[in-house]
Design an enzyme around this catalytic site. Sequence first.
Site, PDB file in Angstrom:
ATOM      1  N   ARG A 125       9.542   3.429 -15.234  1.00  0.00           N
ATOM      2  CA  ARG A 125       8.274   3.983 -15.197  1.00  0.00           C
ATOM      3  C   ARG A 125       8.240   5.442 -14.443  1.00  0.00           C
ATOM      4  NH1 ARG A 125       5.475  -0.344 -12.717  1.00  0.00           N
ATOM      5  NH2 ARG A 125       5.253  -1.250 -14.984  1.00  0.00           N
ATOM      6  N   CYS A 129       3.858   6.142   3.536  1.00  0.00           N
ATOM      7  CA  CYS A 129       2.744   5.521   3.103  1.00  0.00           C
ATOM      8  C   CYS A 129       1.430   5.757   3.979  1.00  0.00           C
ATOM      9  CB  CYS A 129       3.114   3.956   3.286  1.00  0.00           C
ATOM     10  SG  CYS A 129       1.608   3.274   2.530  1.00  0.00           S
ATOM     11  N   CYS A 152       6.398   2.200   7.028  1.00  0.00           N
ATOM     12  CA  CYS A 152       6.986   3.158   5.744  1.00  0.00           C
ATOM     13  C   CYS A 152       6.338   4.603   6.130  1.00  0.00           C
ATOM     14  CB  CYS A 152       6.574   2.666   4.471  1.00  0.00           C
ATOM     15  SG  CYS A 152       6.938   0.703   4.274  1.00  0.00           S
ATOM     16  N   CYS A 206       9.799  -6.046 -10.664  1.00  0.00           N
ATOM     17  CA  CYS A 206       9.630  -4.667 -10.799  1.00  0.00           C
ATOM     18  C   CYS A 206      10.153  -3.853  -9.468  1.00  0.00           C
ATOM     19  CB  CYS A 206       8.086  -4.576 -11.017  1.00  0.00           C
ATOM     20  SG  CYS A 206       7.474  -2.676 -10.965  1.00  0.00           S
ATOM     21  N   CYS A 219      -1.898  -1.555   7.127  1.00  0.00           N
ATOM     22  CA  CYS A 219      -0.809  -2.336   6.923  1.00  0.00           C
ATOM     23  C   CYS A 219       0.148  -2.180   8.161  1.00  0.00           C
ATOM     24  CB  CYS A 219       0.093  -1.741   5.752  1.00  0.00           C
ATOM     25  SG  CYS A 219       1.516  -2.661   5.326  1.00  0.00           S
ATOM     26  N   CYS A 239       0.719  -8.012 -12.625  1.00  0.00           N
ATOM     27  CA  CYS A 239       1.780  -7.807 -11.679  1.00  0.00           C
ATOM     28  C   CYS A 239       1.129  -7.520 -10.312  1.00  0.00           C
ATOM     29  CB  CYS A 239       2.470  -6.423 -12.233  1.00  0.00           C
ATOM     30  SG  CYS A 239       3.720  -5.593 -11.055  1.00  0.00           S
ATOM     31  N   CYS A 272      -1.743  -4.164 -12.660  1.00  0.00           N
ATOM     32  CA  CYS A 272      -1.180  -4.207 -11.534  1.00  0.00           C
ATOM     33  C   CYS A 272      -1.958  -4.079 -10.351  1.00  0.00           C
ATOM     34  CB  CYS A 272      -0.067  -3.409 -11.312  1.00  0.00           C
ATOM     35  SG  CYS A 272       1.071  -3.214 -12.560  1.00  0.00           S
TER      36      CYS A 272
END
Length: 346
Positions: free
Chosen positions: A263, A63, A60, A191, A56, A131, A100
């Site tokens: 969640r 991550c 972040c 979400c 990616c 999702c 998801c």
Amino acid sequence: MSLGTVRHDWTYEEVKALFEMPFNDLLFKAASIHRETFNPNEVQISTLLSIKTGACPEDCKYCPQSGHYKTELERERLMEVEKVVEQARLAKTKGATRFCMGAAWSDPKDRDMPYIEKMVKEVKALGLETCMTLGMLSEDKANTLATAGLDYYNHNLDTSPEYYQQIITTRTYQDRLDTLDHVRGAGMKVCSGGIVGMGEQAADRFGLLLNLANLPKQPESVPINMLVKVKGTPLENVDDLDHFEFIRTIAVARIMMPKSYVRLSAGRTQMNEQMQSMCFFAGANSIFYGDKLLTTENPEADADMLLLKKLGMRPETREDYSDEAYEASLSSAIADKQTSELFYEA
């Protein structure tokens, strides 16, 4: 005014006061609000599959999928539609009602959209809610996904606006808010939640929930993640968050967003059964179910079902599922110790 009235005018002082309530009083208030809208003995079950892993371009700091850091994560290309549908079908047999799909992208490219659309349509045809989390979305791509039938789109705010630049520099807080606007404008459900335990201050946890609750419409689903420290990421050595502070965050989220699913998401491997039970009492009523969320460990699927059974709880049913079908899925999950390695945690 009902305890569970939805508000969009929360102030920082009000949120701070909730966090500073005596612990038992806070949990009692949260549990009382939870019971106004939801069955306190039901938990919504979702399964999350990584449909494209690693590399990616975002930075972040939490991550392992970021291409900026050297972790042991193996990169994978976008999964074939048929394999995604196969995993969705398996998830349904295990009791999941929502499937998801997550991809490690900054945003989905035009060339990927036909495959993404097909995944949504075929998973939805199984009778599952759908999702996706694919990064930032333009207005046009949000409309495309909505037309394909996508029910939910996940895009977390992660933390407070003030702490955000300490965690991510490759996209702005406003970029995230814009994506949520596009999702909502296309008619999909939102979400959106965040991650705690990233070295933030208590004020940042206040700010995260404040920004979520004061959105024009509160997210239908609010994942609260405990940081999973991964070797090779900048946050691998950050101090652990006190577990009581995490439970307080769950409780305050429930009070501020009384109609949302809250969640209990990443980090459950670090929580014993007693802590998870307190989170359920505090208003958490959704979990990810399976061996992994995206790229970090999740409690084994059958262990989750055994815990629910101990607590006298059960998976939430959808209108198109019979009680008999859910009893069968519960029995199957407890008996079946073979869970697929393609389930991911997030």
